[in-house]
Design an enzyme around this catalytic site. Structure first.
Site, PDB file in Angstrom:
ATOM      1  N   GLU A 116      -0.859  -5.288   5.934  1.00  9.31           N
ATOM      2  CA  GLU A 116       0.501  -5.321   5.380  1.00  9.31           C
ATOM      3  C   GLU A 116       1.379  -6.258   6.199  1.00  9.31           C
ATOM      4  O   GLU A 116       2.133  -7.067   5.659  1.00  9.31           O
ATOM      5  CB  GLU A 116       1.117  -3.916   5.397  1.00  9.31           C
ATOM      6  N   LYS A 146      13.391   8.257   3.148  1.00 13.00           N
ATOM      7  CA  LYS A 146      12.829   7.415   4.219  1.00 13.00           C
ATOM      8  C   LYS A 146      13.928   6.797   5.106  1.00 13.00           C
ATOM      9  O   LYS A 146      13.618   6.143   6.103  1.00 13.00           O
ATOM     10  CB  LYS A 146      11.991   6.297   3.598  1.00 13.00           C
ATOM     11  N   SER A 184       1.992   5.199  -2.149  1.00 10.70           N
ATOM     12  CA  SER A 184       2.219   5.781  -3.484  1.00 10.70           C
ATOM     13  C   SER A 184       3.418   5.146  -4.192  1.00 10.70           C
ATOM     14  O   SER A 184       3.439   5.077  -5.425  1.00 10.70           O
ATOM     15  CB  SER A 184       2.434   7.292  -3.357  1.00 10.70           C
ATOM     16  N   GLY A 217       5.802  -0.433   0.696  1.00 16.87           N
ATOM     17  CA  GLY A 217       6.579   0.770   1.013  1.00 16.87           C
ATOM     18  C   GLY A 217       6.893   0.840   2.498  1.00 16.87           C
ATOM     19  O   GLY A 217       6.650  -0.109   3.242  1.00 16.87           O
ATOM     20  N   THR A 226       0.844  -1.205   0.000  1.00 16.47           N
ATOM     21  CA  THR A 226       0.000   0.000   0.000  1.00 16.47           C
ATOM     22  C   THR A 226       0.878   1.252   0.000  1.00 16.47           C
ATOM     23  O   THR A 226       1.990   1.221   0.529  1.00 16.47           O
ATOM     24  CB  THR A 226      -0.883  -0.019   1.265  1.00 16.47           C
ATOM     25  N   ASP A 241       7.643   4.057   5.844  1.00 18.55           N
ATOM     26  CA  ASP A 241       7.774   5.476   6.210  1.00 18.55           C
ATOM     27  C   ASP A 241       9.162   5.775   6.768  1.00 18.55           C
ATOM     28  O   ASP A 241       9.647   6.885   6.660  1.00 18.55           O
ATOM     29  CB  ASP A 241       6.693   5.839   7.243  1.00 18.55           C
TER      30      ASP A 241
END
Ligand code: DER
Length: 229
Positions: free
Chosen positions: A107, A125, A30, A86, A28, A88
């Site tokens: 996830e 990140k 961008s 992905g 999940t 953060d």
């Protein structure tokens, strides 16, 4: 936009790792959205065949349908070959903070099950220590938001109920719960804090992923050119 370029490049690099016949965990966010798009492109060109995806959110499900990736569920498969998702924050030990998209519960199920978990991030990140920039997302059942908030404060955290942007009131997860983002001054032992957080009554899942990522692909732009390492 160099960040968008980095995300596209790293999404493409991850999509290139998917082999025909694979069961693919679809993450999940961008950055992973580009990987899903490029997997779809490879299917369309015929270069990639016979894959099925396991989505980690409604977002992943919608994107997979949009790009023609057949979907399955965890009831219909006995393993996941590769997951692409992905993050953060990524620390030097490949521990992650995830949950920026409030999707970390599904996830974590898919990413931990995968034989190979590929993390796709842009260079921004990378951190020396988890929690430096991003708070830890914690999914909480609605009736327990107040006691969990109190418990997080007692742990030295600064908890904040995540509010919607295009939705009035708190964010509601794909499971119908709420998210409390908790900022800690320092996270010296992510493995331990991960266990403590999940042991608070009312907490469903937190966004600390330890001993899970196999490969971290980092997209950056050097001299105007996107590079992946
Ligand atoms: O919610 C998540 O864990 C996502 O993977 C997210 O944190 C990363 O999203 P981005 O690729 O849009 O930054």
């Amino acid at each position: 936009d160099p960040v968008k370029l980095s995300k596209q490049e790293v999404g493409k690099a991850a999509a290139a790792l998917v082999q025909s016949g694979s069961i693919v965990g679809l993450g999940t966010g961008s950055t992973t959205a580009y990987a899903i798009e490029f997997i779809g492109d490879r299917l369309k060109s015929g270069e990639l065949k016979d894959i099925v995806g396991v989505p980690t959110s409604f977002q992943a499900e919608v994107l997979a349908k949009q790009y023609g990736i057949p979907l399955t569920t965890l009831d219909a498969i006995d393993h996941i070959d590769i997951a692409i998702d992905g993050a953060d924050e990524v620390d030097p030990q490949k521990n992650l903070i995830k949950g920026g998209g409030a999707a970390h519960t599904r996830e974590k199920v898919v990413d931990y099950l995968a034989s190979r978990f590929i993390v796709v991030v842009d260079g921004g990140k990378l951190v020396d220590r988890l929690g430096s920039v991003f708070p830890v997302p914690v999914e909480v059942i609605p009736m327990a938001v107040t006691p969990v908030t109190l418990a997080l404060k007692k742990l030295g955290g600064k908890p904040e109920l995540r509010m919607g942007v295009k939705k009035a009131g708190p964010v509601i997860t794909d499971q119908g719960n709420m998210v409390i983002d908790v900022k800690f001054d320092t996270i010296d032992d992510p493995e331990n804090i991960e266990k403590i957080l999940n042991n608070i009554p009312g907490v469903l899942e937190n966004g600390i992923f330890v001993n899970c990522a196999d490969v971290v692909l980092v997209g950056e732009v050097k001299d105007g050119q996107p590079v992946v390492r």
